[in-house]
Design an enzyme around this catalytic site. Structure first.
Site, PDB file in Angstrom:
ATOM      1  N   CYS A 137      -6.362   5.886 -23.978  1.00 22.06           N
ATOM      2  CA  CYS A 137      -5.214   5.148 -24.028  1.00 22.06           C
ATOM      3  C   CYS A 137      -4.679   5.309 -25.231  1.00 22.06           C
ATOM      4  O   CYS A 137      -5.206   4.600 -26.369  1.00 22.06           O
ATOM      5  CB  CYS A 137      -5.634   3.559 -23.754  1.00 22.06           C
ATOM      6  SG  CYS A 137      -4.361   2.465 -23.844  1.00 22.06           S
ATOM      7  N   CYS A 140      -3.678   1.819 -26.780  1.00 23.42           N
ATOM      8  CA  CYS A 140      -4.504   1.052 -27.308  1.00 23.42           C
ATOM      9  C   CYS A 140      -4.961   1.328 -28.646  1.00 23.42           C
ATOM     10  O   CYS A 140      -5.411   0.719 -29.639  1.00 23.42           O
ATOM     11  CB  CYS A 140      -5.697   0.804 -26.427  1.00 23.42           C
ATOM     12  SG  CYS A 140      -5.243   0.930 -24.867  1.00 23.42           S
ATOM     13  N   ASP A 141      -5.321   2.638 -28.810  1.00 25.54           N
ATOM     14  CA  ASP A 141      -5.883   3.363 -29.796  1.00 25.54           C
ATOM     15  C   ASP A 141      -5.316   4.013 -30.664  1.00 25.54           C
ATOM     16  O   ASP A 141      -5.930   4.560 -31.841  1.00 25.54           O
ATOM     17  CB  ASP A 141      -7.242   4.126 -29.332  1.00 25.54           C
ATOM     18  CG  ASP A 141      -8.228   3.374 -28.500  1.00 25.54           C
ATOM     19  OD1 ASP A 141      -8.332   2.148 -28.816  1.00 25.54           O
ATOM     20  OD2 ASP A 141      -8.819   3.758 -27.480  1.00 25.54           O
TER      21      ASP A 141
END
Ligand code: NAP
Length: 330
Positions: A137, A140-141
């Protein structure tokens, strides 16, 4: 087999499921969440979450999941730490849901939030370093790889779109693809080919992710499929986008899905079976965010609550005497 009766069964416990349960239990409907293999689903394995509103300092996946779990529990949600192995939606409400532990749940309504999983490479080091350099992701990261060397594995729309996104953070973004041409749309390809930070390694697969004793990714081992050459190189982040698989096998023949197996719903989150609703990544192939899943779970629950109110007189699950179920070996 023990038979239990409830008003609502929520299948899955990611942000969609936990939010749906919060809404149905707060509406005074007995709600059972069948948690699945991992409480919280995919977000539970995300180390830091900085894009969920309401947390200006950020939070972690496990903390977010625990807060959602506790909030729904406060209003009466019951959690069953088991997986669903079979459902019977064919005869309408009460719907029958069976778990691997041998319990049966009869419910007036079911909300399916069982999610999808990013496909894994299944190579050494991959699962070991998830959340510490291996990610599925970028939204997300990506932020954690500012100024770092990143590789993206895959050649479809997801890989190229996420590679473009990761250029905001990474010093370099190398796309490693197993063929010598991309599957991604021409528009995305053109943008990626023109981007100064993006490079491509063709005809190549990643065979191992390497890390240090602190638990962080330090490099990868690759193999060129045309020449057979094996190489090792240093990288900080390995983002894998080789497709997603919805967890819809258990609903085969019961819920309508598209060709890829995603459950089809209408604008009100209704599946083809009246009284069965779906939310989150089991239907969403586009956004795949914790916040969109939570919003979906809320919407599906509101539709379910309205449906239960409209059909109050016909729904008898809590009054039905369950038929005796044969014990194994009978
Ligand atoms: P996808 O289209 O199935 O592409 C998966 C990619 O991963 C392919 O390039 C495939 O290689 C590669 N791959 C698969 N298994 C692999 C393995 N074991 N090792 C190495 N590489 C592997 O999946 P996706 O990119 O997630 O897209 C899914 C759907 O969502 C598509 O319909 C896509 O159009 C859509 N989508 C659209 C957008 C957008 O419109 N902006 C964004 C994201 C996704 P091969 O090419 O050799 O098969």
């Amino acid at each position: 087999m023990k038979v239990n009766k409830t008003r609502v069964v929520v299948i899955g416990s990611g942000p969609a499921g936990l939010t749906a349960a919060l809404y149905t239990s707060r509406a005074q409907l007995d709600t059972v969440v069948i948690v699945g293999p991992q409480l919280g689903g995919q977000i539970a394995t995300t180390h830091e979450v900085e894009n969920y509103p309401g947390f200006p300092e950020g939070t972690t996946g496990p903390e977010l999941v625990e807060a959602m779990r506790a909030q729904a529990e406060k209003f009466g949600t019951t959690y069953v730490y088991d997986v669903v192995t079979a459902v019977d939606f064919e005869n309408g409400s009460p719907f029958r849901v069976e778990t691997g532990g041998g319990e049966v749940y009869l419910a007036d309504a079911v909300i399916v939030t069982i999610g999808a999983n990013p496909r894994k490479l299944n190579i050494p080091g991959e699962s070991e370093f998830v959340g510490h350099g291996v990610s599925y992701c970028a939204t997300c990261d990506g932020f954690f790889f500012r100024g770092k060397d990143i590789v993206v594995v895959g050649g479809g729309d997801s890989a190229i779109q996420e590679a473009l996104f990761l250029t905001k953070f990474g010093k370099t973004v190398d796309v490693i693809h197993r063929r010598d041409e991309l599957r991604a749309s021409v528009a995305l390809q053109s943008r990626a080919f023109a981007h100064e930070k993006i490079s491509f390694t063709w005809d190549t697969v990643v065979e191992e992710v390497k890390g240090n004793e602190k638990g962080s990714v330090t490099g990868i081992v690759t193999r060129n499929l045309k020449t057979g050459e094996v190489a090792e190189r240093s990288v900080d982040g390995v983002f894998i986008f080789i497709g997603y698989d919805p967890n819809s096998d258990v609903f085969n023949g019961q819920l309508a899905t598209d060709e890829a197996g995603y459950v089809m719903i209408d604008q009100l989150y209704r599946t083809n079976v009246e009284g069965v609703f779906a939310a989150g990544e089991i239907h969403d192939q586009v956004f795949r965010q914790a916040i969109t899943a939570a919003g979906d779970g809320c919407a599906a629950a509101l539709t379910a609550i309205a449906w239960l109110e409209d059909h109050e007189d016909e729904l008898q699950t809590l009054d039905v005497e369950p038929e005796p179920v044969a014990e194994a070996g009978d």
